[in-house]
Design an enzyme around this catalytic site. Structure first.
Site, PDB file in Angstrom:
ATOM      1  N   GLU A 278       0.897  -1.193   0.178  1.00 27.85           N
ATOM      2  CA  GLU A 278      -0.030  -0.142   0.019  1.00 27.85           C
ATOM      3  C   GLU A 278       0.861   1.164  -0.112  1.00 27.85           C
ATOM      4  OE1 GLU A 278      -3.708  -1.753   2.822  1.00 27.85           O
ATOM      5  OE2 GLU A 278      -2.219  -0.477   3.539  1.00 27.85           O
ATOM      6  N   GLY A 280       2.014   5.098  -0.560  1.00 31.65           N
ATOM      7  CA  GLY A 280       1.332   6.530  -0.907  1.00 31.65           C
ATOM      8  C   GLY A 280       2.445   7.075  -1.212  1.00 31.65           C
ATOM      9  N   ARG A 319       2.887  20.190   6.281  1.00 27.56           N
ATOM     10  CA  ARG A 319       3.872  18.995   6.796  1.00 27.56           C
ATOM     11  C   ARG A 319       4.982  19.704   7.559  1.00 27.56           C
ATOM     12  NH1 ARG A 319       6.917  16.811   4.092  1.00 27.56           N
ATOM     13  NH2 ARG A 319       7.101  14.714   5.317  1.00 27.56           N
ATOM     14  N   TYR A 323       4.687  18.163  11.461  1.00 26.83           N
ATOM     15  CA  TYR A 323       5.737  17.136  11.630  1.00 26.83           C
ATOM     16  C   TYR A 323       7.074  17.730  11.845  1.00 26.83           C
ATOM     17  CZ  TYR A 323       2.081  14.308   9.356  1.00 26.83           C
ATOM     18  OH  TYR A 323       1.074  13.738   8.941  1.00 26.83           O
ATOM     19  N   CYS A 352      -2.212  33.489  10.146  1.00 20.60           N
ATOM     20  CA  CYS A 352      -1.706  34.245  11.480  1.00 20.60           C
ATOM     21  C   CYS A 352      -1.647  33.336  12.529  1.00 20.60           C
ATOM     22  CB  CYS A 352      -3.149  35.217  11.968  1.00 20.60           C
ATOM     23  SG  CYS A 352      -3.336  36.165  10.608  1.00 20.60           S
ATOM     24  N   GLU A 353      -0.713  32.591  12.361  1.00 19.64           N
ATOM     25  CA  GLU A 353       0.165  31.473  13.330  1.00 19.64           C
ATOM     26  C   GLU A 353       1.513  31.475  13.097  1.00 19.64           C
ATOM     27  OE1 GLU A 353      -1.513  29.067  15.177  1.00 19.64           O
ATOM     28  OE2 GLU A 353      -3.829  29.186  14.335  1.00 19.64           O
TER      29      GLU A 353
END
Ligand SMILES: *Cc1c(COP(=O)(O)O)cnc(C)c1O
Length: 423
Positions: A278, A280, A319, A323, A352-353
């Site tokens: 599988e 990805g 990402r 992470y 706004c972060e």
């Protein structure tokens, strides 16, 4: 020195191209931010797994969650790929993209009754069942529909994949699968259920796994389990070893698809198991980039450090934020390269972060208006994007040789409020 790891994204005469199309021309037509995929890269990545199996019976089930654009799914379905889905939404997409229902595998810990029904009605190939409760519910639903549900139990082998904790799935403490010491009891019970047909056994240890050892450790445990099941009369025709093969983002040296498949097959001498995989990320990550433009350059504080504020943000590519992932960031403007001195940048978006960054501490020679490509963005890029800060989601483009097509138009402001009502 490692070579650049995206085979179909190349620099010729100061022009960055995907296959035979210049990224600058796409940006001029489609604007930014914009995801760009190489069809040839997708096909070659899929074929690398397929050819590695040689004559060995196998099925490649592309993990749809990595990139679920219909065009991506359709390219793979035309190669006769199978698909690993984790929701009714992904089932809908695969069927729309002309995927073969018999080659659909349904994974996930929380399949609802409606999703089980839809998948049974579509006659999918296998349900990877993750708990006794799910097995009993699936049995009931199948009986109601006068069907037999083909199943594999997803077994959690308790192996550490040594990747990021958020994408480790095969450890005892993770929510995924049935603990390996309960596997035999669960299979015995499955064998008694009239709506259930045992097709196989599945595991999946995590994502972005960059060495073979965790896969092989899990395989040893699982092959021993399959032998024990055989001894009590429960035959497992299919073994699904999951996905999770890592890719190079920076300097990782993961096994190639060929090394990975060869290592798996080496554990299976003389077995008559059909192998399912599988992948990805390993199919799509390095088939795509995110194209973005520098809006502003600003200097903050006293250090010799700059911010490049670009028009893509964490809502487009999460990402790095989620992470702490590293993806290469490369200026693509032909002619503009090296006109300004290299400076140290954090590449940030307009959201706004403080966590809204695409890359940190990059030495780049860039100025306002320059185009940048964020490399290795084909997997878990668009598929994890959102409308946070009411930002319409980016366009997606597929390139094939010297032509390209928009495979998802940029969202409009009207799309943003679709379905909303003022009472
Ligand atoms: C996410 C997932 C995959 C794919 O993982 P990659 O790291 O993208 O290869 C495969 N199988 C299952 C069950 C998954 O949840």
């Amino acid at each position: 020195m490692l070579t650049f790891h995206m085979d179909y994204f190349t620099q010729k005469n100061d022009q960055w191209r995907v296959e035979d199309v210049s990224l600058k021309s796409i940006a001029e037509d489609i604007h930014t931010p914009c995801y760009i995929y190489s069809q040839t890269a997708l096909i070659n990545a899929w074929n690398a797994f397929h050819t590695a199996f040689k004559e060995y019976p196998h099925q490649i089930n592309y993990a749809v969650k990595a990139n679920s654009n219909l065009a991506v799914l359709n390219v793979l379905s035309s190669l006769n790929s199978g698909f690993d889905i984790v929701s009714g939404g992904e089932l809908f997409r695969v069927l729309k993209a002309n995927g073969n229902p018999e080659k659909i595998i349904f994974s996930g810990v929380g399949k609802t009754t409606a999703e089980l029904k839809a998948a049974l009605e579509a006659n999918i190939g296998c349900f990877n069942v993750e708990s006794l409760a799910e097995l009993l519910r699936l049995n009931t639903v199948a009986i109601q529909l006068k069907k037999m549900a083909p199943i594999a139990l997803r077994i959690n082998p308790n192996v550490d994949p040594k990747s990021h904790p958020y994408i480790s799935t095969g450890l005892e403490e993770n929510k995924f699968g049935i603990p390996i010491f309960e596997a035999i009891e669960h299979y015995k019970q499955a064998a008694t259920l009239p709506g259930i047909k045992i097709k196989g056994l599945a595991f999946h240890i995590g994502s972005q796994v960059t060495s073979l050892a965790p896969f092989l450790e899990a395989l040893d445990k699982i092959i021993a389990l399959i032998e024990k099941l055989k001894a009590i009369g429960i035959i497992i025709p299919q073994l699904n070893v999951g996905g999770g093969l890592g890719v190079r983002y920076q300097d990782e040296t993961p096994p190639t698809p060929e090394e990975y498949v060869t290592a798996i097959l080496s554990k299976l001498n003389n077995s008559d198991l059909t192998i399912h995989i599988e992948p990805g990320r390993a199919i799509v990550a390095n088939a795509g980039v995110l194209l973005t433009r520098v809006e502003y350059i600003k200097k903050q504080g006293s250090k010799d450090k700059y911010f490049a504020v670009v028009d893509a943000a964490m809502n487009d590519l999460i990402r790095p934020t989620l992470y702490g992932a590293w993806q290469d960031i490369i200026p693509v403007n032909p002619g503009a390269l090296h006109q300004v001195p290299e400076r140290l940048f954090d590449i940030v978006g307009p959201v706004c972060e403080t966590g809204d960054f695409l890359g940190k501490d990059r030495m780049l020679s860039i100025q306002e208006g320059d185009l940048l490509m964020i490399a290795s963005a084909g997997a878990y890029g668009f598929s994890m994007s959102s409308n946070y800060n009411s930002r319409p989601r980016a366009a997606e483009v597929m390139v094939h040789q010297n032509a390209y097509q928009v495979v998802r138009t940029r969202e409009t402001l009207a799309d943003l409020v679709k379905g909303e009502r003022i009472p």
